[in-house]
Design a protein around this motif. Sequence first.
Motif, short mmCIF file in Angstrom:
data_model
loop_
_atom_site.label_atom_id
_atom_site.label_comp_id
_atom_site.label_asym_id
_atom_site.label_seq_id
_atom_site.Cartn_x
_atom_site.Cartn_y
_atom_site.Cartn_z
N PRO A 1 0.84 -1.20 0.00
CA PRO A 1 0.00 0.00 0.00
C PRO A 1 0.87 1.26 0.00
N ALA A 2 0.33 2.34 -0.52
CA ALA A 2 1.09 3.59 -0.62
C ALA A 2 1.58 4.05 0.74
N ALA A 3 0.76 3.88 1.78
CA ALA A 3 1.15 4.32 3.12
C ALA A 3 2.35 3.53 3.64
N VAL A 4 2.40 2.24 3.31
CA VAL A 4 3.51 1.40 3.75
C VAL A 4 4.78 1.78 2.99
N ARG A 5 4.67 2.03 1.69
CA ARG A 5 5.83 2.47 0.92
C ARG A 5 6.35 3.80 1.45
N HIS A 6 5.44 4.67 1.85
CA HIS A 6 5.84 5.96 2.41
C HIS A 6 6.59 5.77 3.72
N ASP A 7 6.10 4.86 4.56
CA ASP A 7 6.79 4.56 5.82
C ASP A 7 8.19 4.00 5.55
N ALA A 8 8.32 3.15 4.54
CA ALA A 8 9.63 2.59 4.21
C ALA A 8 10.60 3.68 3.79
N ASP A 9 10.12 4.63 3.01
CA ASP A 9 10.95 5.76 2.59
C ASP A 9 11.39 6.58 3.80
N LEU A 10 10.45 6.87 4.68
CA LEU A 10 10.77 7.64 5.90
C LEU A 10 11.76 6.89 6.78
N MET A 11 11.58 5.59 6.89
CA MET A 11 12.40 4.77 7.79
C MET A 11 13.84 4.70 7.32
N ILE A 12 14.06 4.54 6.02
CA ILE A 12 15.43 4.39 5.51
C ILE A 12 16.07 5.74 5.23
N ARG A 13 15.42 6.60 4.50
CA ARG A 13 16.05 7.85 4.06
C ARG A 13 16.13 8.89 5.18
N TYR A 14 15.13 8.90 6.07
CA TYR A 14 15.09 9.88 7.16
C TYR A 14 15.33 9.25 8.53
N SER A 15 15.44 7.93 8.57
CA SER A 15 15.61 7.19 9.82
C SER A 15 14.49 7.48 10.81
N ASP A 16 13.28 7.58 10.32
CA ASP A 16 12.12 7.89 11.16
C ASP A 16 11.76 6.69 12.04
N ASN A 17 11.78 6.91 13.35
CA ASN A 17 11.53 5.82 14.30
C ASN A 17 10.07 5.38 14.34
N HIS A 18 9.15 6.31 14.22
CA HIS A 18 7.74 5.95 14.27
C HIS A 18 7.35 5.10 13.06
N ALA A 19 7.91 5.43 11.90
CA ALA A 19 7.67 4.61 10.71
C ALA A 19 8.24 3.21 10.92
N ALA A 20 9.41 3.13 11.54
CA ALA A 20 10.02 1.83 11.84
C ALA A 20 9.14 1.03 12.80
N ASP A 21 8.56 1.71 13.80
CA ASP A 21 7.67 1.03 14.74
C ASP A 21 6.49 0.39 14.01
N ARG A 22 5.88 1.15 13.09
CA ARG A 22 4.72 0.63 12.36
C ARG A 22 5.10 -0.57 11.50
N LEU A 23 6.24 -0.49 10.82
CA LEU A 23 6.65 -1.60 9.97
C LEU A 23 7.12 -2.80 10.80
N TRP A 24 7.69 -2.52 11.98
CA TRP A 24 8.06 -3.60 12.91
C TRP A 24 6.83 -4.43 13.26
N LEU A 25 5.73 -3.78 13.54
CA LEU A 25 4.50 -4.49 13.85
C LEU A 25 3.98 -5.25 12.64
N SER A 26 4.11 -4.65 11.45
CA SER A 26 3.57 -5.27 10.25
C SER A 26 4.32 -6.54 9.86
N ILE A 27 5.59 -6.67 10.25
CA ILE A 27 6.34 -7.90 9.93
C ILE A 27 6.21 -8.95 11.03
N GLY A 28 5.47 -8.62 12.09
CA GLY A 28 5.27 -9.57 13.18
C GLY A 28 6.25 -9.42 14.31
#
Length: 302
Positions: free
Chosen positions: A123-150
């Motif tokens: 989904p677009a929102a997940v791709r956006h979180d991935a961009d934030l997590m890697i390029r900006y090192s956004d912790n909240h985006a990482a938290d959301r994706l951490w939950l999404s991978i289990g």
Amino acid sequence: MAIVLALLLPLVSMPRLVPTTIRAAEPAVLDVTTSYEVRRSQRRRLEQRPREASLPPIPAGKITERLDRYLRGRSGPVAAMVKELQTGRVYRYHPRERLITASTAKVQILMALLLDTPWKQLPAAVRHDADLMIRYSDNHAADRLWLSIGGAAGFTRAGKKLGLRHTQGVPGECVDLYCWAITRTSVEDQIRLMQALVSGKSPLRAEDREKVLDLMGRVVDGQDWGISAATCKGERAALKNGWLRRVSDKRWAMISVGLIRGDGRDYAVAVLTEGSPEVGQGIETVEGVAERIMRDFRRCSE
């Protein structure tokens, strides 16, 4: 215990790549063609050998002495590794150390996500979180994706698929979900992770590997320190850095992992450090280590 560790290790934000059909009645032609193909294949191998054979062996002892001198007086453990992926030449410094990943764990989080779902299907929102997590090192985006991978289980499961041996997700209910930041890892595992981004044998799809490398190659200004300091003119770095301060002693863990690419060569590089009194010194240590190792893998032209 995971709660206590996470309380002691809050994250601190930091500003800033048809042969012609042969009929059975003509065996002589078949023999000639086969012989020619064999000779051509052998010639190709011989032509490719000089470049590889001319490469000097890595002077491990010399590099270790150089690093020991450089790190004398600097506090905390340091582990580092460089592997030239095309030739297999490698150097390791204190490979038995197990140090925390901090934000470099975000690369594995994204790779875990892509093992299950291709980038184009996210989904677009997940791709956006991935961009934030890697390029900006956004912790909240990482938290959301951490939950999404289990969480820890999904993180560890993905690590095993990617060939990691020493990196386990931290289970439990962590404060602010920062379990991923206190994951302990080895430089060997971080090199394996980087190899999985360029190897045709990787469990990740080629287009997904390229997407991860694209994001790592476009981190924002102020977060492009680390192994990038060891690039030569014409080379480029795809990297992810991490920084984390312990509340107990105010000391910093500074980490940089990634790939240096250029002139048909890929160098997987990982430098893990802990114990720096301030961010600036931690960055200096990471960059100094990377530079002092890479200079014996190739010479930079002026």
